[in-house]
Design an enzyme around this catalytic site. Structure first.
Site, PDB file in Angstrom:
ATOM      1  N   TYR A  41       0.851  -1.189   0.000  1.00  0.00           N
ATOM      2  CA  TYR A  41       0.000   0.000   0.000  1.00  0.00           C
ATOM      3  C   TYR A  41       0.885   1.236   0.000  1.00  0.00           C
ATOM      4  O   TYR A  41       1.833   1.335   0.786  1.00  0.00           O
ATOM      5  CB  TYR A  41      -0.895   0.017   1.238  1.00  0.00           C
ATOM      6  CG  TYR A  41      -1.700   1.295   1.381  1.00  0.00           C
ATOM      7  CD1 TYR A  41      -2.787   1.546   0.544  1.00  0.00           C
ATOM      8  CD2 TYR A  41      -1.372   2.249   2.339  1.00  0.00           C
ATOM      9  CE1 TYR A  41      -3.532   2.722   0.661  1.00  0.00           C
ATOM     10  CE2 TYR A  41      -2.110   3.422   2.469  1.00  0.00           C
ATOM     11  CZ  TYR A  41      -3.182   3.650   1.628  1.00  0.00           C
ATOM     12  OH  TYR A  41      -3.904   4.809   1.741  1.00  0.00           O
TER      13      TYR A  41
ATOM     14  N   LYS B 290       4.522  10.748   8.069  1.00  0.00           N
ATOM     15  CA  LYS B 290       4.195  10.263   9.403  1.00  0.00           C
ATOM     16  C   LYS B 290       5.238  10.642  10.459  1.00  0.00           C
ATOM     17  O   LYS B 290       5.107  11.669  11.104  1.00  0.00           O
ATOM     18  CB  LYS B 290       3.938   8.754   9.375  1.00  0.00           C
ATOM     19  CG  LYS B 290       2.756   8.366   8.472  1.00  0.00           C
ATOM     20  CD  LYS B 290       2.353   6.944   8.668  1.00  0.00           C
ATOM     21  CE  LYS B 290       1.298   6.495   7.663  1.00  0.00           C
ATOM     22  NZ  LYS B 290       0.040   7.237   7.727  1.00  0.00           N
TER      23      LYS B 290
ATOM     24  N   ASP C 187       9.296   3.595  -0.493  1.00  0.00           N
ATOM     25  CA  ASP C 187       8.229   4.236   0.256  1.00  0.00           C
ATOM     26  C   ASP C 187       8.549   4.049   1.737  1.00  0.00           C
ATOM     27  O   ASP C 187       8.389   2.961   2.289  1.00  0.00           O
ATOM     28  CB  ASP C 187       6.891   3.595  -0.098  1.00  0.00           C
ATOM     29  CG  ASP C 187       5.740   4.102   0.761  1.00  0.00           C
ATOM     30  OD1 ASP C 187       5.979   4.932   1.664  1.00  0.00           O
ATOM     31  OD2 ASP C 187       4.599   3.660   0.535  1.00  0.00           O
TER      32      ASP C 187
END
Length: 475
Positions: free
Chosen positions: A189, A315, A287
């Site tokens: 994801y 994040k 990522d």
């Protein structure tokens, strides 16, 4: 059903995992009594609804204005999620007045802890001078220079979410290579950008052979050409490069998969992916939205010893404020300078999040992150002992300050392995914690995060509720 008291030896033929990661698989295990799991799960859902009536009432209200009653769909679970009113350090308070130990921590967004005093002081000071300039500011340059040094980037650009960072990283890779096709990992994801929505937790019935997955694209997505490869499978990656290498702009991947629990790379896997990309003129894009500082002081790529051409961050770098970034080599980032890949954003580098970013850089020291990781490893090792003593068909996995109990007696090395884990007991394990005041992310791929605010006593709560669950499963 196999007698639950009969130990089943665990095979030991899988490849070694990367030594910079953590995984411990017990030598033997015994099956769980499925009826016992089902009975415990039913009892725990009944207990949940008795403990959280105000969350249920809030959910009924929220359904009137918010689809599924939540701001983001991953926050939803049936019959309703817990609603939170406040947070401090490592703890939450819900609308029923319960104190809940937060081991979800926004998948890393709250690495600094809730209301970290250093972050709050920096943001409060920034509020005195302005919330948004939409012009260059020394605060953005300062933050960029800090991240440039920390993550070993020649240049970077700020964005506001992980989806933005991954989207622009992919667009940059396409602009640099003048190619459109990409290779991504099955099950991975990377946010909401169309090209990266392919084969995100696809149905196995639609996904084709395990050794050569078929890309599964949601109806609403216009993805372009996306090839899908199993994680830890160099043979299939080599085949895809042999067939399509001249068309492939990049391999786009999490270096450690954190969308399906925690799945760590085989020893040598990432270095081999790097070499294949180089041999075929493709870029390697990591990522690190979920890894970043949760993997260590310089992120996953430096910890694992493999340098990508581009990296996406979010994040953990923002101290709880919406911040993301993407960056890489000077040669590749020149695509922005010469407008091959235009990059815009009204809120990019705004002074509030830049203040938070600088504060995070100051507090996320080698020593602070090492202390949090020590707490994580300590919990994992105690859980290993519980797993072994109860012959549980489970094992532990960790990376940096993140950890997980995976309900399978053998390692999960890719998405299809993950789909073979025991989701019934995974749901029970998660709900058991929620009902005892320990929150990990909703879903069937439980993983926790040890923030800079967690203590040894906090982690002891996690270990003890797991010990109670193990005893209940074997009662």
């Amino acid at each position: 059903m196999t007698d639950a008291t009969t130990a089943v030896p665990t095979p030991v033929t899988w490849p070694a995992h990367d030594p910079a990661t953590y995984r411990v698989v017990p030598e033997s295990s015994a099956p769980l009594d499925e009826a016992r799991v089902a009975s415990l799960l039913a009892a725990e859902w009944e207990r949940f609804e008795k403990q959280t009536p105000e969350s249920g009432a809030h959910h009924s209200r929220a359904l009137g204005s918010l689809p599924l009653g939540v701001p983001s769909s991953f926050q939803h679970w049936d019959p309703y999620p817990v609603a939170i009113t406040s947070a401090q350090g490592a703890w939450l308070t819900d609308v029923d007045g319960r104190r809940v130990l937060d081991l979800s921590m926004g998948f890393g967004a709250m690495l600094a802890g809730h209301l970290n005093p250093t972050v709050i002081a920096a943001v409060s000071k920034a509020l005195e001078t302005g919330t948004l300039f939409v012009t260059p500011s020394p605060s953005a340059t300062d933050a960029a220079e800090r991240f440039q040094r920390r993550f070993g980037l020649d240049q970077l650009r700020f964005a506001n979410s992980g989806t933005e960072a991954t989207m622009y990283a992919l667009r940059t890779a396409r602009a640099f290579t003048n190619r459109k096709a990409i290779i991504k990992i099955e099950g991975g994801y990377h946010g909401g950008y169309d090209a990266l929505q392919v084969s995100v937790k696809p149905s196995v019935a639609e996904a084709g052979p395990e050794e050569a997955p078929t890309p599964v694209t949601p109806f609403e997505v216009e993805a372009g050409t996306v090839h899908v490869v199993p994680y830890n499978d160099l043979d299939r990656l080599g085949q895809l490069f042999a067939e399509h290498g001249s068309e492939v702009a990049c391999v786009f991947m999490e270096p450690v998969l954190e969308n399906i629990g925690i799945v760590v790379p085989d020893a040598g896997y990432l270095a081999a992916v790097r070499a294949m990309c180089d041999a075929n003129g493709a870029l390697l894009v990591f990522d690190e939205v979920k890894t970043g500082l949760t993997a260590g002081p310089q992120g996953a790529s430096q910890r694992l010893g493999v340098k990508p051409d581009l990296v996406a961050l979010a994040k953990s770098i923002g101290g709880g404020l919406p911040l993301a970034a993407f960056g890489g080599t000077a040669e590749v980032m020149a695509c922005i300078t010469d407008q091959r890949m235009p990059h815009f954003g009204t809120y990019n580098g705004n002074p509030l999040v830049m203040a938070a970013a600088v504060a995070v850089d100051e507090i996320a020291t080698d020593e602070a992150l090492a202390a949090a990781e020590t707490l994580n490893v300590g919990a994992l090792e105690q859980m290993n002992a519980i797993i072994a003593a109860n012959q549980l068909p489970a094992h532990t996995v960790g990376f940096g300050v993140k950890g997980a109990v995976t309900w399978a007696p053998t390692p999960v090395r890719n998405y299809r392995d993950y789909k073979r884990t025991d989701f019934g007991v995974a749901e029970l394990s998660w709900l058991w914690g929620v009902n005892r005041g320990v929150l990990t992310p909703p879903g069937l791929d439980e993983q926790w995060l040890v923030s800079l605010a967690h203590t040894a006593d906090d982690m002891g709560i996690l270990v003890e509720e797991f010990r109670e669950l193990a005893a209940a499963l074997r009662a």
